[in-house]
Design a protein around this motif. Structure first.
Motif, short mmCIF file in Angstrom:
data_model
loop_
_atom_site.label_atom_id
_atom_site.label_comp_id
_atom_site.label_asym_id
_atom_site.label_seq_id
_atom_site.Cartn_x
_atom_site.Cartn_y
_atom_site.Cartn_z
N HIS A 170 -3.30 59.56 -45.37
CA HIS A 170 -4.50 59.92 -44.60
C HIS A 170 -5.25 58.67 -44.14
CE1 HIS A 170 -8.13 62.09 -43.40
NE2 HIS A 170 -8.81 61.16 -44.04
N THR A 224 -5.87 57.69 -40.16
CA THR A 224 -7.23 57.65 -39.60
C THR A 224 -7.68 56.23 -39.30
OG1 THR A 224 -8.09 57.72 -41.88
CG2 THR A 224 -7.95 59.81 -40.67
N THR A 255 -1.45 65.66 -45.17
CA THR A 255 -2.70 65.08 -44.71
C THR A 255 -3.35 66.01 -43.68
OG1 THR A 255 -1.66 63.94 -42.85
CG2 THR A 255 -1.75 62.76 -44.96
N TYR A 294 -11.40 66.84 -46.11
CA TYR A 294 -11.58 65.70 -45.21
C TYR A 294 -12.47 66.04 -44.02
CZ TYR A 294 -8.52 62.58 -47.76
OH TYR A 294 -7.98 61.75 -48.73
#
Length: 219
Positions: A57, A61, A127, A147
């Motif tokens: 993740h 990102t 993710t 998230y």
């Protein structure tokens, strides 16, 4: 998804972890989630699937990470990542109760897909971006909500992914729990609306986790 035997093995390993000497102290609390007694530890090294997901993740990102190929179009989403970005932008600085409801409903629109079909393995923790790409199963919904709320400013310490045994269906399951002052909320892919943790009586918690700690639950 039936994972009763798998999670029983995981639960046995978690108990063994607490039987071994730890580099950090543990903390016990009697009034834990879903009526349990919970024991907290900051030692996360045993959770390879969780740690691997967190690392992926972070990489996905990273500002330098670019989306590959055209945007995915599904029956429920025209472009999951773009719709998510619009959702997050529209929920910034809104009341937490609204954020929880909108995030829960939005993610629950995705179809449930087993890990065997998606990844060819019995258990894979996806993710957020992988969830946008291939949908997922119960823990993937919980991770996506985790998230999403973190992107809205909810601290990681106020949230946990909780692996439970659904005693009604006799199956393992995973949900997201969010702590808000004196209330504890559950975001569940099996329930369209957000409910208080104390109203759910058929979940037996096994363990819960976030990026900073994990908790063993005993009934």
């Amino acid at each position: 998804m039936r994972r009763h035997k798998f999670f029983k093995r995981i639960f046995s390993l978690l108990i063994l972890c607490f039987a071994l000497p730890l580099s950090t102290p543990v903390q016990a609390r009697e009034n834990g989630l879903f009526g349990s007694r919970e024991i907290m530890s900051h030692q996360l090294s045993a959770f390879k699937k969780w740690n691997g997901m967190v690392e992926r993740h972070a990489a996905e990102t990273d500002p330098g990470h670019k989306r590959k190929g055209p945007c995915r179009v599904t029956v429920n989403f025209q472009c999951p990542i773009d719709e998510w970005n619009d959702l997050i932008a529209g929920l910034k600085n809104k009341d937490l109760s609204l954020q929880l409801d909108r995030i829960n409903r939005h993610m629950n629109r995705a179809p449930y897909i087993t890990d065997i079909i998606n990844w060819g393995v019995k258990d894979y923790w996806a993710t957020l971006r992988q969830f946008f790409t291939k949908d997922g199963d119960c823990e993937d919904y919980a991770i996506a909500k985790y998230y999403s709320l973190k992107a809205l400013g909810v601290p990681a310490d106020n949230m946990r992914i909780v692996v439970v045994q659904d005693t009604n269906l006799d199956v393992a399951h995973a949900v997201l729990v969010v702590f808000d002052k004196d209330k504890t909320w559950v975001l569940d892919n099996q329930i369209q609306y957000v409910v208080q943790e104390k109203t759910i009586l058929h979940y037996k918690p096994l363990y819960s986790i976030n990026e900073n700690a994990w908790w063993l639950h005993r009934m």
